[in-house]
Design an enzyme around this catalytic site. Structure first.
Site, PDB file in Angstrom:
ATOM      1  N   SER A 192       0.820  -1.215   0.000  1.00 45.50           N
ATOM      2  CA  SER A 192       0.000   0.000   0.000  1.00 45.50           C
ATOM      3  C   SER A 192       0.851   1.260   0.000  1.00 45.50           C
ATOM      4  O   SER A 192       0.338   2.351   0.197  1.00 45.50           O
ATOM      5  CB  SER A 192      -0.882  -0.001   1.248  1.00 45.50           C
ATOM      6  OG  SER A 192      -0.038  -0.017   2.396  1.00 45.50           O
ATOM      7  N   ARG A 219       1.739  -2.366  12.907  1.00 45.13           N
ATOM      8  CA  ARG A 219       2.833  -3.331  12.746  1.00 45.13           C
ATOM      9  C   ARG A 219       2.933  -3.803  11.289  1.00 45.13           C
ATOM     10  O   ARG A 219       2.780  -4.997  10.983  1.00 45.13           O
ATOM     11  CB  ARG A 219       2.639  -4.553  13.654  1.00 45.13           C
ATOM     12  CG  ARG A 219       2.679  -4.230  15.136  1.00 45.13           C
ATOM     13  CD  ARG A 219       2.527  -5.480  15.981  1.00 45.13           C
ATOM     14  NE  ARG A 219       3.619  -6.421  15.760  1.00 45.13           N
ATOM     15  CZ  ARG A 219       4.756  -6.436  16.436  1.00 45.13           C
ATOM     16  NH1 ARG A 219       4.942  -5.574  17.414  1.00 45.13           N
ATOM     17  NH2 ARG A 219       5.679  -7.324  16.165  1.00 45.13           N
ATOM     18  N   ALA A 220       3.200  -2.866  10.422  1.00 42.09           N
ATOM     19  CA  ALA A 220       3.220  -3.161   8.992  1.00 42.09           C
ATOM     20  C   ALA A 220       4.428  -4.007   8.609  1.00 42.09           C
ATOM     21  O   ALA A 220       5.403  -4.113   9.348  1.00 42.09           O
ATOM     22  CB  ALA A 220       3.236  -1.858   8.201  1.00 42.09           C
ATOM     23  N   SER A 221       4.316  -4.590   7.437  1.00 47.72           N
ATOM     24  CA  SER A 221       5.396  -5.416   6.909  1.00 47.72           C
ATOM     25  C   SER A 221       5.624  -5.034   5.456  1.00 47.72           C
ATOM     26  O   SER A 221       4.673  -4.783   4.717  1.00 47.72           O
ATOM     27  CB  SER A 221       4.982  -6.884   6.997  1.00 47.72           C
ATOM     28  OG  SER A 221       5.894  -7.696   6.285  1.00 47.72           O
ATOM     29  N   VAL A 252       0.962   8.857  16.718  1.00 50.59           N
ATOM     30  CA  VAL A 252       2.395   8.830  16.456  1.00 50.59           C
ATOM     31  C   VAL A 252       2.718  10.071  15.634  1.00 50.59           C
ATOM     32  O   VAL A 252       2.086  10.313  14.593  1.00 50.59           O
ATOM     33  CB  VAL A 252       2.777   7.555  15.676  1.00 50.59           C
ATOM     34  CG1 VAL A 252       4.261   7.562  15.350  1.00 50.59           C
ATOM     35  CG2 VAL A 252       2.405   6.318  16.480  1.00 50.59           C
ATOM     36  N   ARG A 286     -10.146  -4.439  -8.430  1.00 48.46           N
ATOM     37  CA  ARG A 286     -11.352  -4.706  -7.649  1.00 48.46           C
ATOM     38  C   ARG A 286     -12.455  -3.732  -8.056  1.00 48.46           C
ATOM     39  O   ARG A 286     -13.626  -4.098  -8.167  1.00 48.46           O
ATOM     40  CB  ARG A 286     -11.079  -4.591  -6.159  1.00 48.46           C
ATOM     41  CG  ARG A 286     -12.325  -4.938  -5.369  1.00 48.46           C
ATOM     42  CD  ARG A 286     -12.072  -5.076  -3.908  1.00 48.46           C
ATOM     43  NE  ARG A 286     -11.992  -3.782  -3.247  1.00 48.46           N
ATOM     44  CZ  ARG A 286     -11.866  -3.651  -1.937  1.00 48.46           C
ATOM     45  NH1 ARG A 286     -11.790  -4.719  -1.177  1.00 48.46           N
ATOM     46  NH2 ARG A 286     -11.810  -2.472  -1.390  1.00 48.46           N
ATOM     47  N   TYR A 307      -1.111 -15.011   1.822  1.00 45.89           N
ATOM     48  CA  TYR A 307      -2.060 -13.993   1.395  1.00 45.89           C
ATOM     49  C   TYR A 307      -3.143 -14.665   0.557  1.00 45.89           C
ATOM     50  O   TYR A 307      -2.830 -15.419  -0.361  1.00 45.89           O
ATOM     51  CB  TYR A 307      -1.294 -13.011   0.514  1.00 45.89           C
ATOM     52  CG  TYR A 307      -1.708 -11.588   0.666  1.00 45.89           C
ATOM     53  CD1 TYR A 307      -1.106 -10.762   1.600  1.00 45.89           C
ATOM     54  CD2 TYR A 307      -2.702 -11.058  -0.143  1.00 45.89           C
ATOM     55  CE1 TYR A 307      -1.481  -9.438   1.728  1.00 45.89           C
ATOM     56  CE2 TYR A 307      -3.081  -9.729  -0.013  1.00 45.89           C
ATOM     57  CZ  TYR A 307      -2.463  -8.922   0.916  1.00 45.89           C
ATOM     58  OH  TYR A 307      -2.842  -7.616   1.042  1.00 45.89           O
TER      59      TYR A 307
END
Lengths: 630, 725
Positions: A276, A289-291, A346, A487, A550
């Site tokens: 994203s 807690r993104a990756s 934050v 989508r 995923y």
């Protein structure tokens, strides 16, 4: 990630030069530790820097109100009935995609004659008038921090990108939305806003990039206080770069593409590239807690942050130094990471940076079946030689990727493609309906990349894998950013879908993939979905002890009276299946409100108690009242 | 029942869509065989649609996967430590066990089996009837998920016939868990200890299919018969040793082997959930070991689903009928010494009527287990780690196993003869042996019972196009080994006197009568499942002497609990069973049911007394065993001692006229009583050794006896959790 390579090269150069000019201006500014001065200055900058921001205050100027991404970019079927990707921003932009129509018809039973168009414009009358806390508004006015009660502004911040959220927008249905949007410009603005919110008992909901897929941005319908959306998008500067320690201090509202671009201009990168990243923000990454796709080299967000500043109703929380690791009790960063906007905002983050990689190379490997592919990824993880990114798509996704091939310019290319296919299916005996593909991205210096590449391809060969070229690899990564646009196209033709993810120990990867896909198919059938759904998965990250998986799932909802309800039931069942198969509640999407019901089982009652007691101490008035997580 | 005259060829079958074929429609598969070449049939193209979930693998691959499994690695290490041997030695032993056990499906042998079965079946049976719709559903199910075929076990011919049918209709032939006693008896399941000690004698005599071809074989165990064993092995059977309860390595290899077959969808798995062949033709309490093995891959998420297909096999006349009765009496059949070949030839000369194989609706384990098992329980430990199943998993397995047996019962076809046997046995034994039962009376009553059975939802195998009297007459003719009809009366046939001509003792006479009665009883037992619940309501009303519903139900519950080893009741379903039984009784106008009351109508007396009489032999037998256990001399006993002692007591009581039912001599029922008392912890194991010693709580036994006779109101019987209803 694709957005780096998006746009034509001349475009890129032009933008880069412009950025460089502006950045040079930033860097010349004396760096002053005095925050009051900084605060005063940051307001002065608004007009100066407004033009160069990817995300303006009025998001509607460049983005869709009821779909994904930029207004100028979308898939459509042209007059000839061919699929086309509009705009100029991406590599695929302006191209014809000949295979997409057949794929959509074949996969979903969709039909170009059967359209389900969206409501074209947002009518302000559909939006509830705001509940205004006069005293709060008066005091905000006196601070000079910009805010708005405009219906469009409020609607834009009332949703993420869950299917049900976008579907409702397309139908012109607007639920509870924030009563006010406020745009702090710096840390001190946020401190003031939070103070005022506590004083006047206003509900604050931090808003970063708006890319949530966990209902995290949904306004709690039971909330009676005035809800204020705190939009961090204008806090988007790199405040300093420390080349000695390779860190950068950045305002948390910056979106991924700006952060990378600005750092690139100085020869650096963070390497944090979630799918994203065009729109999601640094603060959002920390809060969920993104990756990132290249975490094998750079780490996930928790590995990348050195220092976090967060404004809470009890005051500002931060560490006193930038030591790379500390033994000082539980890491307070871990109260903040994943707090999903329930404890505070934050505002500033110090994170690691790296010199930009000298060389990048895509690659791909075709496996005779998914089982072999997973075995290969497991071996790569075991040998700890994973490239920057390694992803394994199942057969359905392989076909999907294939359908997205743009029209080839020469007969020669298509002839080559034909030869390749012949080689794999006929000569090597791969079954077209079983084979799957792994996409690879290598980064580093050229010599090492080539060496690394060989090592990985040698392992792949042991599992029956055949190298399948850079092109296939690159196209695989392209899929991740166009999927959200796709989508929207699907929704124009009665097709709805969504993605969700999990993490799971290695020995369960195959089982969870098979079972969740089968569960989706069965649930759709049981709920009267007329055509078999698209139910597909890929392994997107490898770890020592497991992998991230995923899932994509989409179906044609013609004939269903309540498609979204059916969709939600299926997604719920799929999540139950994930948990029953030893998968986690989420690897990086977060919990939000969508997955709250499983939190207690996930972290145990004592765990819930711990989290609750932190919330009770930090925010006794529930000012940060988005009701995520707990 | 209507026999269709369509001559469905397998090719035609495929084009028949599900809804065109009536569920009730059975097709005689022998008809085709009578009209065309058996060799042609055996050598036809066999190309079934296999499971499409995974690519097929060879037997060698399968065995390799088993031996290399993480589970066996863990186990080998554990066992090596325990035994003080090396891991290599243990693994070598495991390889040996697997070799002995494993099947080796070979088409050639399946064809040979097909040819043999064609030949034999045509001589033995007038027809083998199969429901085509069931086969269609099975064919579909096999492609989707791993399938477990679960037939009831009434004859040694069962599994051959099933493989034969599947071969004929182009459906993948199963791998079969074949073996003898204790083979489904895992270390995890201790419920039926008392029940597993009979000497299952598999010699050529009892198995005409094998003995005709391999007449010289006279071995005790199936796998021991080398040639037969090999043929069966290559037709898909795998063999399980006896008495493996204690052999940890054997158990480990077996369980990994079965689970690997399920996980890979190698082939359908077939096993008998009842564990043993039922000597009484009554369903047996399911064994849970094998059941757990086939379900675990689902519990642990290794497969998406497992499909269970209950199969109900019903025989008009069972090949082994007289052998069974003698086994039940615990005495060897007279003149057993003749060669297997001779006996087999005799068996082959007889007519065994028709056979029905009803393939039940495929059951989705996933669907059935919803809310019954939390699969997350396997999340925190490696799934290959050897572990005792949790109480939850055990309860779920037990419930499913009981459910399958109930479905087998409901799917079986009830013959006119079975109904006649019910009535026959309700007459005093002296009438049956001496005066004879009036034929007219028997036929009239049988027609009455037919109506009752239909009211209770029975699946009857009563030919419609033949006059009723002819149907009954031919049933009696088919069973001339048990009954004889002359001069308008029907008599019980007792076995010929032994050649010695010496006068027989009273005891011997009683045994001869008992053998005939028990043979008859086993045919009655074929339809007992239909009546047992209403019969328990009838008994409850009678003994509790009340019309109050809330007093009748506890008695019903007590009966179900006590007789849980005798009849199959699905755990936790007592209330529904009671409601259902009342519903049926109301339907046939026997009782009236209101919120508080259950009242018997005048017309209902006949129904209720018939039903009570059906249950009476069991109640009487239980009381005899209770009486033995309460005798002064009995304190602790072993099973070996107790059975002859109970038999002596029962014989004495019969001869003195105190006890009417010869069924009390059935060792099967006697063992069931002990199993029930063990389950209720009234009989407890007192010494763990080669010979299990049991201790009995006499007060508790007396109390149960008093409850059963209505002297004191029923109290809840406390059994260990999990095994209670």
């Amino acid at each position: 990630m694709a957005s780096n390579s998006s746009g034509s090269s001349s475009d890129r150069q032009r933008i880069a030069q412009q950025r460089l000019r502006i950045i040079a201006g930033h860097l010349q500014r004396p760096e002053d530790g005095d925050s009051a001065v900084l605060s005063a200055e940051c307001k002065g900058q608004v007009s100066k820097t407004d033009e160069e921001k990817t995300v303006p205050k009025r998001r509607q100027e460049i983005m869709k109100w009821n779909g994904w991404g930029y207004s100028d970019t979308k898939f459509l079927f042209n007059k000839k009935g061919q699929a086309e990707f509009t705009g100029k921003r991406y590599r695929l932009s302006g191209m014809i995609i000949p295979g997409l129509k057949d794929w959509m018809e074949g996969t979903f039973g969709a039909n170009l004659q059967h359209k389900s168009p969206a409501t074209p414009v947002l009518t302000s009358s559909a939006v509830q008038p705001p509940t205004i806390n006069e005293a709060f508004v008066e005091e905000v006015k006196s601070t000079g921090i910009p805010f708005s009660h405009d219906a469009e502004d409020r609607v834009f911040r009332a949703h993420g990108h869950c299917l049900h959220e976008v579907f409702a927008l397309r139908e012109g249905k607007i639920g509870r939305v924030p009563d006010m949007v406020i745009w702090p410009n710096c840390h001190n603005d946020v401190v003031k806003i939070v103070e005022l919110a506590c004083k006047h008992n206003v509900c604050l909901m931090p808003f970063g990039g708006g890319t949530s897929v966990s209902s995290a941005l949904e306004c709690p319908p039971e909330e009676t206080r005035s809800i204020v959306s705190l939009d961090t998008s204008q806090m988007n500067r790199i405040l300093w770069i420390d080349e000695k320690n390779l860190t950068a201090h950045v305002e948390a509202g910056i979106v991924g593409q700006d952060l990378e671009r600005l750092l690139n201009e100085s020869g650096y990168c963070t390497g944090h590239e979630p799918d994203s990243m065009e729109f999601s923000s640094l603060g959002g990454w920390v809060a969920t807690r993104a990756s990132g796709m290249k975490k094998n080299i750079y780490g996930n967000i928790e590995d990348l942050v050195i220092h976090i500043k967060m404004v809470t109703p009890q005051g500002v929380i931060e560490k006193s130094c930038q030591g790379p690791r500390m033994s000082t009790g539980p890491d307070i960063h871990h109260f903040i990471l994943g707090s999903e906007g329930t404890l505070g905002v934050v505002t500033e983050v110090t994170m690691k940076i790296r010199p930009m990689p000298e060389y990048q190379k895509y690659g791909s490997v075709v496996f005779p079946n998914f089982e072999q592919g997973v075995a290969c990824l497991r071996e790569v993880a075991k040998q700890r030689c994973a490239p920057a990114s390694i992803r394994l798509m199942d057969n359905e996704q392989f076909k999907f990727g294939h359908a997205l091939k743009p029209q080839v310019s020469s007969i020669f290319t298509s002839f080559l493609d034909g030869l390749k296919k012949l080689y794999i299916t006929k000569f090597k005996g791969f079954d077209q309906d079983r084979l799957c593909v792994a996409t690879l991205l290598f980064e580093g210096n050229r010599e090492k990349v080539l060496q690394h590449e060989k090592q990985v391809y040698d392992i792949a060969a042991k599992f029956g894998g055949l190298a399948a070229g850079e092109d296939n690899g690159q196209r695989g990564y392209m899929l991740t950013f166009v999927i959200a646009y796709l989508r929207d196209l699907g929704m124009d033709y009665y097709v709805i879908g969504e993605s969700f993810e999990t993490s799971v120990p290695w020995d369960r990867v195959l089982d969870i993939c098979r079972n969740v896909k089968a569960r989706i198919t069965r649930e759709c059938k049981d709920r009267g979905v007329q055509f078999p759904p698209l139910s597909t998965c890929r392994v997107t990250q490898t770890y020592d002890a497991g992998a991230c998986v995923y899932f994509y799932f989409a179906f044609n909802y013609r004939g269903l009276s309540e498609p979204v309800h059916v969709y939600e039931q299926v997604e719920h069942a799929a999540r139950e299946e994930i948990l029953a198969n030893g998968g986690s509640l989420s690897h990086h999407h977060g919990v939000g409100k969508l997955r709250k019901e499983w939190m207690r089982d996930t972290v145990s009652s004592v765990g819930m108690g711990m989290l609750k007691s932190v919330k009770d101490y930090v925010d006794p008035q529930n000012i940060f009242g988005n009701r995520n997580l707990l | 029942m209507t026999h269709t005259t369509h001559n469905f060829s397998p090719q035609y079958m495929e084009s028949v869509k599900g809804d065109l074929v009536n569920e009730e429609e059975f097709v005689d598969i022998l008809e085709e065989r009578r009209n065309s070449s058996d060799l042609g049939h055996a050598f036809r193209t066999f190309s079934p649609h296999p499971y499409k979930g995974a690519p097929s693998c060879s037997t060698a691959d399968l065995n390799k996967a088993v031996l290399e499994s993480q589970y066996l690695r863990y186990m080998a290490k554990e066992i090596a430590t325990e035994m003080g041997s090396s891991v290599e030695e243990v693994r070598e032993e495991a390889t040996g066990i697997l070799e002995e056990m494993s099947q080796n499906l070979q088409l050639g042998f399946i064809r040979l089996m097909g040819y043999t079965v064609s030949k034999m079946s045509k001589r033995l049976f007038s027809s083998i009837n199969v429901n085509m719709e069931g086969l269609n559903r099975l064919q579909q199910a096999i492609q989707e998920h791993p399938v477990i075929l679960m037939p009831n076990h009434r004859s040694y011919a069962d599994f051959l016939v099933i493989s034969y049918i599947l071969f004929t209709y182009d459906i993948p032939v199963p791998v079969i868990a074949a073996g003898s006693r204790k083979y489904l008896f895992g270390p995890t399941q201790q419920m039926n200890v008392v029940n597993t000690d009979l000497n299952e004698n598999i010699s050529g005599t009892h198995c005409p299919y094998f003995s005709l071809y391999f007449s010289s074989c006279h071995c005790k165990a199936l796998a021991g018969m080398k040639m037969v064993g090999e043929i069966l092995r290559r037709s898909g059977a795998f063999f399980i040793r006896r008495a493996i309860g204690s052999d940890k390595l054997y158990w480990a290899v077996l369980s990994e082997y079965v689970k690997t077959i399920v996980r890979t969808g190698f082939a359908p798995v077939e096993f008998y959930v009842e564990g043993l062949r039922s000597r009484t033709l009554k369903s047996l309490t399911p064994k849970l070991g094998m059941m757990h093995m086939v379900l675990e891959p689902y519990f642990k998420g290794e497969v998406f689903d497992v499909t269970l297909v209950p199969i109900s096999i019903s025989y008009d006349r069972v090949l082994e009928e007289s052998l069974l009765a003698h086994e039940l009496l615990g005495v060897p059949k007279p003149k057993e010494s003749t060669t297997g070949l001779l006996k087999a030839t005799k068996v082959l000369q007889e007519d065994y009527g028709s056979m029905h194989v009803n393939f039940g609706r495929p059951l989705s384990v996933r669907h059935l287990c919803q809310g019954k098992i939390n699969r997350c329980q396997y999340n925190l430990i490696p799934r290959d780690l050897p572990q005792k199943p949790t109480a939850e998993a055990q309860a779920c397995v037990s419930w499913l196993a009981h459910l399958v047996v109930r479905i087998q019962e409901e799917g079986s076809l009830i013959s006119p003869w079975s109904l006649m046997a019910c009535l026959f046995l309700q007459a005093p034994t002296t009438v049956l042996t001496e005066e004879g039962l009036l034929w007219q009376q028997l036929t009239e009553k049988t027609l009455w019972l037919r109506k009752l059975a239909l009211d209770f939802g029975a699946r009857l195998n009563w030919p419609e196009k033949i006059p009723d009297l002819d149907v009954m007459a031919s049933s009696v003719a088919l069973h001339r080994s048990i009954v004889q009809r002359k001069a308008g009366r029907v008599y019980l046939v007792r076995e010929e006197e032994p050649a010695g001509k010496r006068p027989i003792s009273a005891e011997e006479g009683a045994f001869r009568t008992a053998a005939a009665v028990l043979m008859m009883a086993s045919y009655r037992n074929q339809c007992l499942h239909l009546f047992v619940r209403p019969a328990m309501v009838a008994t409850a009303i009678h003994i509790a002497k009340t019309t109050q519903r809330d007093k009748i139900f506890p008695f019903f519950f007590f009966l179900q609990d006590l007789f849980a080893n005798e009849f199959i009741f699905i755990p936790g379903k007592s209330s529904q069973d009671f409601e259902e039984a009342c519903f049926f009784l109301k339907k046939c106008a026997a009782i009236d049911v209101s919120q508080q009351e259950v009242t018997v109508s005048d017309a209902g007396q006949e129904v209720l007394s018939f039903l009570r009489a059906l249950l009476k032999p069991f109640i009487d037998t239980y009381q005899v065993v209770f009486r033995y256990l309460c005798e002064d001399g009995v304190h602790s006993f072993s099973e070996k001692q107790s059975l002859p002692a109970v038999r002596n007591l029962a014989t004495k009581l019969i001869l003195s006229g105190e006890l009417y039912t010869y069924e009390a001599l059935s060792s099967d029922t006697q063992k069931n009583v002990l199993s029930a008392l063990r389950r209720l912890e009234i009989v407890t194991k007192s010494r763990v050794s080669e010979q299990n010693e049991f201790r009995v709580n006499k007060d508790a036994v007396r109390r149960i006896g008093d409850m059963l006779s209505g002297k004191i109101p029923p109290q809840p019987l406390h059994g260990p959790p999990g095994t209670r209803l």
